[in-house]
Scaffold this motif. Structure first.
Motif, PDB file in Angstrom:
ATOM      1  N   TRP A 298     103.360   3.992  -2.367  1.00  0.00           N
ATOM      2  CA  TRP A 298     102.498   4.772  -1.716  1.00  0.00           C
ATOM      3  C   TRP A 298     102.792   6.006  -2.731  1.00  0.00           C
ATOM      4  CZ3 TRP A 298     103.720   7.760   2.918  1.00  0.00           C
ATOM      5  CH2 TRP A 298     102.785   8.639   2.823  1.00  0.00           C
ATOM      6  N   ILE A 299     102.142   7.172  -3.452  1.00  0.00           N
ATOM      7  CA  ILE A 299     102.719   7.733  -3.522  1.00  0.00           C
ATOM      8  C   ILE A 299     102.192   9.159  -2.900  1.00  0.00           C
ATOM      9  CG2 ILE A 299     103.014  10.397  -5.576  1.00  0.00           C
ATOM     10  CD1 ILE A 299     102.258   7.390  -7.149  1.00  0.00           C
ATOM     11  N   PRO A 300     103.108   9.620  -1.792  1.00  0.00           N
ATOM     12  CA  PRO A 300     101.988  10.574  -1.377  1.00  0.00           C
ATOM     13  C   PRO A 300     102.058  12.171  -2.202  1.00  0.00           C
ATOM     14  CG  PRO A 300     104.164  10.818   0.021  1.00  0.00           C
ATOM     15  CD  PRO A 300     104.113   9.172  -1.247  1.00  0.00           C
ATOM     16  N   ASP A 301     103.184  12.348  -3.094  1.00  0.00           N
ATOM     17  CA  ASP A 301     102.979  13.713  -3.055  1.00  0.00           C
ATOM     18  C   ASP A 301     103.423  13.459  -4.840  1.00  0.00           C
ATOM     19  OD1 ASP A 301     103.183  15.932  -1.229  1.00  0.00           O
ATOM     20  OD2 ASP A 301     104.988  14.742  -0.534  1.00  0.00           O
TER      21      ASP A 301
ATOM     22  N   LEU B  24     104.657   9.886 -14.826  1.00  0.00           N
ATOM     23  CA  LEU B  24     105.076   9.478 -13.316  1.00  0.00           C
ATOM     24  C   LEU B  24     104.544   8.802 -12.972  1.00  0.00           C
ATOM     25  CD1 LEU B  24     105.604  13.232 -12.131  1.00  0.00           C
ATOM     26  CD2 LEU B  24     107.526  11.319 -12.947  1.00  0.00           C
ATOM     27  N   LEU B  25     103.524   8.285 -13.313  1.00  0.00           N
ATOM     28  CA  LEU B  25     102.166   7.110 -12.797  1.00  0.00           C
ATOM     29  C   LEU B  25     103.016   5.316 -13.436  1.00  0.00           C
ATOM     30  CD1 LEU B  25      98.932   8.865 -12.672  1.00  0.00           C
ATOM     31  CD2 LEU B  25     100.736   8.012 -10.658  1.00  0.00           C
ATOM     32  N   GLU B  26     103.764   5.286 -14.555  1.00  0.00           N
ATOM     33  CA  GLU B  26     103.411   4.820 -15.214  1.00  0.00           C
ATOM     34  C   GLU B  26     106.043   4.361 -14.489  1.00  0.00           C
ATOM     35  OE1 GLU B  26     103.825   5.753 -19.251  1.00  0.00           O
ATOM     36  OE2 GLU B  26     101.683   5.257 -19.455  1.00  0.00           O
TER      37      GLU B  26
ATOM     38  N   ALA C  56      98.946   3.396  -4.619  1.00  0.00           N
ATOM     39  CA  ALA C  56      98.108   4.232  -3.844  1.00  0.00           C
ATOM     40  C   ALA C  56      98.562   5.562  -4.128  1.00  0.00           C
ATOM     41  CB  ALA C  56      98.310   3.959  -2.516  1.00  0.00           C
ATOM     42  N   LEU C  57      97.880   6.648  -3.626  1.00  0.00           N
ATOM     43  CA  LEU C  57      97.598   7.827  -4.463  1.00  0.00           C
ATOM     44  C   LEU C  57      97.260   8.957  -2.895  1.00  0.00           C
ATOM     45  CD1 LEU C  57      96.522   9.728  -5.787  1.00  0.00           C
ATOM     46  CD2 LEU C  57      98.493   8.297  -7.764  1.00  0.00           C
ATOM     47  N   GLU C  58      97.858   9.625  -2.936  1.00  0.00           N
ATOM     48  CA  GLU C  58      96.879  10.770  -1.795  1.00  0.00           C
ATOM     49  C   GLU C  58      96.592  12.148  -3.072  1.00  0.00           C
ATOM     50  OE1 GLU C  58      98.325  11.810   1.612  1.00  0.00           O
ATOM     51  OE2 GLU C  58      98.692   9.743   2.514  1.00  0.00           O
ATOM     52  N   SER C  59      95.426  12.753  -3.264  1.00  0.00           N
ATOM     53  CA  SER C  59      95.426  13.287  -3.627  1.00  0.00           C
ATOM     54  C   SER C  59      94.157  14.025  -3.002  1.00  0.00           C
ATOM     55  CB  SER C  59      94.275  13.090  -4.771  1.00  0.00           C
ATOM     56  OG  SER C  59      94.683  14.548  -5.913  1.00  0.00           O
TER      57      SER C  59
ATOM     58  N   PHE D 100      94.240   6.258 -15.501  1.00  0.00           N
ATOM     59  CA  PHE D 100      95.255   4.937 -14.848  1.00  0.00           C
ATOM     60  C   PHE D 100      94.735   3.894 -14.765  1.00  0.00           C
ATOM     61  CE2 PHE D 100      99.232   4.097 -12.969  1.00  0.00           C
ATOM     62  CZ  PHE D 100      99.677   3.937 -14.476  1.00  0.00           C
ATOM     63  N   LYS D 101      93.621   3.614 -14.621  1.00  0.00           N
ATOM     64  CA  LYS D 101      92.571   2.745 -14.050  1.00  0.00           C
ATOM     65  C   LYS D 101      92.713   2.308 -12.229  1.00  0.00           C
ATOM     66  CE  LYS D 101      91.524   0.727 -17.910  1.00  0.00           C
ATOM     67  NZ  LYS D 101      90.843   1.403 -18.651  1.00  0.00           N
ATOM     68  N   MET D 102      92.979   3.745 -12.015  1.00  0.00           N
ATOM     69  CA  MET D 102      93.130   3.919 -10.231  1.00  0.00           C
ATOM     70  C   MET D 102      91.660   4.739  -9.800  1.00  0.00           C
ATOM     71  SD  MET D 102      96.871   6.231  -9.758  1.00  0.00           S
ATOM     72  CE  MET D 102      97.287   4.840  -8.369  1.00  0.00           C
ATOM     73  N   ARG D 103      91.333   3.811  -8.672  1.00  0.00           N
ATOM     74  CA  ARG D 103      89.791   4.219  -8.480  1.00  0.00           C
ATOM     75  C   ARG D 103      89.597   5.040  -7.010  1.00  0.00           C
ATOM     76  NH1 ARG D 103      87.903   0.615  -4.161  1.00  0.00           N
ATOM     77  NH2 ARG D 103      89.652  -0.981  -3.472  1.00  0.00           N
ATOM     78  N   ASP D 104      88.751   5.859  -6.783  1.00  0.00           N
ATOM     79  CA  ASP D 104      89.093   6.787  -5.490  1.00  0.00           C
ATOM     80  C   ASP D 104      88.456   5.358  -4.925  1.00  0.00           C
ATOM     81  OD1 ASP D 104      88.387   7.876  -3.314  1.00  0.00           O
ATOM     82  OD2 ASP D 104      86.737   9.352  -4.617  1.00  0.00           O
ATOM     83  N   SER D 105      89.311   5.344  -3.318  1.00  0.00           N
ATOM     84  CA  SER D 105      88.658   4.264  -2.452  1.00  0.00           C
ATOM     85  C   SER D 105      88.880   4.604  -1.338  1.00  0.00           C
ATOM     86  CB  SER D 105      90.250   3.438  -2.416  1.00  0.00           C
ATOM     87  OG  SER D 105      91.148   3.591  -1.600  1.00  0.00           O
ATOM     88  N   GLY D 106      88.613   6.052  -0.445  1.00  0.00           N
ATOM     89  CA  GLY D 106      88.449   6.444   0.381  1.00  0.00           C
ATOM     90  C   GLY D 106      88.688   8.315   0.546  1.00  0.00           C
TER      91      GLY D 106
END
Length: 168
Positions: free
Chosen positions: A92-95, A111-113, A128-131, A145-151
């Motif tokens: 989990w990436i909060p920041d 950084l994501l890699e 997962a991350l928060e933004s 980066f192939k992440m999806r908005d999940s909520g």
């Protein structure tokens, strides 16, 4: 890890991605303030520094920075946490913040890699991350980066926060 910047005619600047150290505290808090996190006032600086120092050596946390010759350019905080419905941890990436002057140079992706590499080494089932809603440019990078908005994330402040520093 090193990230080369600049086109063929530009002098390539070297950006180094590495694990954060204790002596990065001031630079990291400046970046977090740029992200919109609360100012670390003098009254709580020692407590905040203690939390940071503890996290730098915590095996369930991995702070990552990117720097060049001018100093810190970016920060990502990676935490490993258990979830009741999975036998493996979630990364989990909060920041995650890249300073304004260093954006669009591949540093956020680097950084994501690095975070993904650590998550895969730990056998995590998800990264997962928060933004915040206002970070549309970052959201585009996350989708690339192939992440999806999940909520959505909902939060409720339980303590008063110090005001942010005025713009200089």
């Amino acid at each position: 890890r090193r990230v080369r910047e600049g086109g063929p005619r530009a002098r390539a600047a070297v950006v180094r991605v590495r694990a954060a150290r204790r002596d990065d505290f001031e630079g990291v808090t400046r970046l977090l303030e740029e992200l919109g996190r609360p100012l670390v006032p003098e009254a709580t600086e020692a407590d905040c520094r203690a939390v940071y120092d503890e996290q730098v050596v915590d095996p369930n946390t991995h702070h990552i920075v990117a720097e060049d010759a001018s100093g810190l350019l970016a920060f990502a905080s990676l935490h490993f946490r258990g979830r009741l419905n999975h036998p493996t941890q979630e990364a989990w990436i909060p920041d995650l913040i890249v300073t304004e002057r260093a954006r669009r140079r591949g540093i956020g992706r680097a950084l994501l890699e690095e975070a993904e590499r650590h998550a895969r080494e730990r056998g995590c089932h998800m990264l997962a991350l928060e933004s915040g809603y206002q970070r549309a440019e970052a959201h585009h990078m996350y989708r690339q980066f192939k992440m999806r908005d999940s909520g959505k994330a909902f939060c409720k402040a339980l303590l008063l926060r110090p005001r942010r520093r005025p713009a200089e």
